[in-house]
Design a protein around this motif. Structure first.
Motif, PDB file in Angstrom:
ATOM      1  N   ARG A 175     -30.072  56.850 -42.767  1.00 23.93           N
ATOM      2  CA  ARG A 175     -29.752  57.385 -44.119  1.00 23.93           C
ATOM      3  C   ARG A 175     -30.114  58.910 -42.893  1.00 23.93           C
ATOM      4  O   ARG A 175     -28.819  59.577 -43.012  1.00 23.93           O
ATOM      5  N   HIS A 176     -31.549  58.566 -42.851  1.00 24.18           N
ATOM      6  CA  HIS A 176     -31.675  59.782 -42.112  1.00 24.18           C
ATOM      7  C   HIS A 176     -30.780  60.225 -40.610  1.00 24.18           C
ATOM      8  O   HIS A 176     -30.303  61.249 -39.833  1.00 24.18           O
TER       9      HIS A 176
ATOM     10  N   VAL B 195     -33.071  60.427 -36.466  1.00 24.35           N
ATOM     11  CA  VAL B 195     -34.763  59.909 -37.455  1.00 24.35           C
ATOM     12  C   VAL B 195     -34.864  59.896 -35.720  1.00 24.35           C
ATOM     13  O   VAL B 195     -34.808  59.669 -35.040  1.00 24.35           O
ATOM     14  N   GLY B 196     -36.560  59.526 -36.169  1.00 19.28           N
ATOM     15  CA  GLY B 196     -37.910  60.028 -35.308  1.00 19.28           C
ATOM     16  C   GLY B 196     -38.325  57.868 -34.573  1.00 19.28           C
ATOM     17  O   GLY B 196     -37.706  56.942 -35.889  1.00 19.28           O
ATOM     18  N   LEU B 197     -38.387  57.678 -33.788  1.00 18.75           N
ATOM     19  CA  LEU B 197     -39.233  56.605 -33.642  1.00 18.75           C
ATOM     20  C   LEU B 197     -40.416  56.356 -34.659  1.00 18.75           C
ATOM     21  O   LEU B 197     -40.296  54.888 -35.104  1.00 18.75           O
TER      22      LEU B 197
ATOM     23  N   GLY C 291     -34.989  63.581 -31.813  1.00 17.47           N
ATOM     24  CA  GLY C 291     -36.035  63.383 -32.210  1.00 17.47           C
ATOM     25  C   GLY C 291     -35.895  63.205 -33.679  1.00 17.47           C
ATOM     26  O   GLY C 291     -35.101  63.592 -34.069  1.00 17.47           O
ATOM     27  N   ASN C 292     -37.296  63.551 -34.020  1.00 20.07           N
ATOM     28  CA  ASN C 292     -37.732  63.456 -36.055  1.00 20.07           C
ATOM     29  C   ASN C 292     -36.297  64.047 -36.512  1.00 20.07           C
ATOM     30  O   ASN C 292     -36.690  65.540 -36.263  1.00 20.07           O
ATOM     31  N   PHE C 293     -35.509  63.676 -37.462  1.00 20.37           N
ATOM     32  CA  PHE C 293     -34.012  64.191 -38.509  1.00 20.37           C
ATOM     33  C   PHE C 293     -33.827  65.835 -37.178  1.00 20.37           C
ATOM     34  O   PHE C 293     -32.738  66.387 -37.571  1.00 20.37           O
ATOM     35  N   GLY C 294     -33.402  65.401 -35.899  1.00 20.86           N
ATOM     36  CA  GLY C 294     -32.655  66.338 -35.221  1.00 20.86           C
ATOM     37  C   GLY C 294     -33.257  67.445 -34.672  1.00 20.86           C
ATOM     38  O   GLY C 294     -33.142  68.446 -34.051  1.00 20.86           O
TER      39      GLY C 294
ATOM     40  N   ALA D 194     -19.890  56.636 -39.613  1.00 20.52           N
ATOM     41  CA  ALA D 194     -19.843  58.759 -38.939  1.00 20.52           C
ATOM     42  C   ALA D 194     -19.044  59.450 -39.763  1.00 20.52           C
ATOM     43  O   ALA D 194     -19.344  60.616 -39.753  1.00 20.52           O
ATOM     44  N   LEU D 195     -17.862  58.735 -39.947  1.00 18.49           N
ATOM     45  CA  LEU D 195     -17.226  59.690 -40.186  1.00 18.49           C
ATOM     46  C   LEU D 195     -16.990  60.154 -42.189  1.00 18.49           C
ATOM     47  O   LEU D 195     -16.529  60.948 -42.975  1.00 18.49           O
ATOM     48  N   TYR D 196     -17.568  58.704 -42.699  1.00 19.70           N
ATOM     49  CA  TYR D 196     -18.293  58.723 -44.243  1.00 19.70           C
ATOM     50  C   TYR D 196     -19.510  60.206 -44.302  1.00 19.70           C
ATOM     51  O   TYR D 196     -18.855  60.544 -45.416  1.00 19.70           O
ATOM     52  N   GLY D 197     -19.545  60.058 -43.772  1.00 27.03           N
ATOM     53  CA  GLY D 197     -21.152  61.147 -43.953  1.00 27.03           C
ATOM     54  C   GLY D 197     -20.531  62.680 -43.776  1.00 27.03           C
ATOM     55  O   GLY D 197     -20.970  64.149 -44.795  1.00 27.03           O
ATOM     56  N   ILE D 198     -18.879  62.994 -42.920  1.00 25.42           N
ATOM     57  CA  ILE D 198     -18.605  64.595 -43.145  1.00 25.42           C
ATOM     58  C   ILE D 198     -18.322  65.637 -44.111  1.00 25.42           C
ATOM     59  O   ILE D 198     -18.649  66.781 -44.285  1.00 25.42           O
ATOM     60  N   PRO D 199     -17.511  64.778 -45.142  1.00 22.69           N
ATOM     61  CA  PRO D 199     -17.689  65.510 -46.681  1.00 22.69           C
ATOM     62  C   PRO D 199     -19.015  65.887 -47.458  1.00 22.69           C
ATOM     63  O   PRO D 199     -18.981  67.474 -47.262  1.00 22.69           O
TER      64      PRO D 199
END
Length: 376
Positions: free
Chosen positions: A228-229, A235-237, A312-315, A354-359
């Motif tokens: 999800r993250h 997400v980080g390792l 990296g972690n959380f971008g 990829a598309l689901y989270g856009i809105p």
């Protein structure tokens, strides 16, 4: 596709996570230890990698400034974990007195699956309340027990938090499944079914007697949380280490047939398969404990690790969201553009996700922007 420094970092990481002998031959006088250190920080695996570095011959270790800094950071991680473990004693004692049933999610619980739990880089303490009335009672009463204010409250939703002894305590009244439509639709019914059918796991964490979710739940939830993250930002390792170490430690307790069935029920088969292939091919996870490893996804797995190392972690470490501008509008635009690029890079391998989270990305971004303006 991976630089020499990244390959050296991954060698340290695999050795630390799996307690396997390090291939010292790939390290020499020209090793970019500053670059390796940056990767360790970005991927939140400082402790496990520093532990490996400390065992290197003197002539292969980083210079004193870098090495002592890593030792100091690792010591801070150990102290933070000890502080969290102490707070767990008080939290579960408070829940017992308030007559609310709490389950410890991730964090200090999954740390027990590591060779040295104190070296896992901790975040916060997450408590899950299965029943909505118990969640609301926890939101109303738990922070008062420690005489601290509630920092963020969402009674009708699934998340609230307070800060106690400089540690963030998050309260959850539900499980997020914002990965794809099938996951979102089925996650809470699956959660309640598992908790109704399976026995919670009781775990001694130092002196704390914690209650964790059933093993079958965590075997899938820890992955779901990391993914999800990943789709939400990055997400980080460390979060993938949690998933791999949990499957490895509880391999004798997990019903593999049932796990595969639930992965399918939650619409995660393709996602799990790609992550599983990356875990085995690049992160050292034993193939026998990792369901759905698939040679067919080797290229996708390699691309996935490339994305993880880039962000990296959380971008937070992705160059696409960074700017030196002090203008709030420029900052938000760069962040929005960068995060969109991060999401669309998944469209080849994971088009639906990829598309689901856009809105929700645009909605959440707009709400954060308004909140930022109000606080300025």
């Amino acid at each position: 596709m991976f630089t020499k420094t990244e390959k050296q970092f991954l060698e340290l990481y695999r050795s630390g996570i799996w307690e396997k002998p390090l291939n010292e031959d790939i390290f020499n006088d020209s090793t970019d230890w500053e670059g390796i250190k940056e990767l360790m920080i970005a991927q939140t695996v400082i402790g496990v990698c520093t532990n490996v570095i400390s065992k290197l011959p003197a002539h292969l270790k980083p210079n004193q400034n870098i090495y002592f800094n890593l030792i100091m950071l690792t010591s801070n991680i150990e102290q933070a974990n000890k502080g969290m473990n102490k707070l767990l004693i008080e939290l579960f004692d408070a829940c017992e007195k308030l007559k609310i049933k709490a389950f410890l999610l991730k964090g200090q619980g999954v740390a027990q699956c590591y060779p040295n739990p104190l070296l896992r880089q901790s975040g916060d303490i997450d408590l899950f309340f299965l029943e909505s009335n118990e969640y609301k009672k926890a939101v109303d009463e738990l922070h008062k027990y420690f005489s601290v204010p509630m920092t963020d409250t969402d009674l009708n939703g699934v998340h609230a938090l307070f800060i106690c002894k400089d540690i963030v305590v998050e309260l959850h009244g539900g499980i997020h499944g914002a990965i794809n439509r099938k996951t979102m639709k089925n996650i809470m019914s699956w959660t309640k079914q598992i908790f109704a059918q399976k026995t919670p796991l009781k775990c001694n964490i130092d002196e704390a007697k914690a209650v964790l979710p059933p093993v079958h739940f965590d075997a899938l939830f820890i992955f779901l949380h990391a993914v999800r993250h990943y789709f939400g930002s990055a997400v980080g390792l460390r979060q993938l280490s949690d998933w791999m170490r949990y499957l490895y430690t509880h391999k004798g307790d997990i019903d593999r047939t049932e796990l595969l069935k639930d992965i399918e029920y939650l619409g995660l088969t393709k996602v799990w398969s790609v992550f599983a292939t990356m875990a085995v091919d690049y992160l050292g996870c034993p193939e026998e404990v990792m369901p759905l490893y698939n040679n067919r996804y080797k290229k996708d797995a390699k691309r996935l690790l490339r994305f993880i190392l880039d962000s990296g972690n959380f971008g937070y470490y992705d160059k696409r969201i960074q700017t030196t501008s002090k203008n709030i509008l420029v900052q938000r635009f760069v962040a929005m553009k960068g995060h969109l690029e991060m999401q669309f890079r998944n469209i080849i391998t994971f088009p639906e996700e990829a598309l689901y989270g856009i809105p929700s990305f645009f909605k959440d971004g707009f709400m954060r922007f308004i909140k930022t303006l109000k606080t300025r």
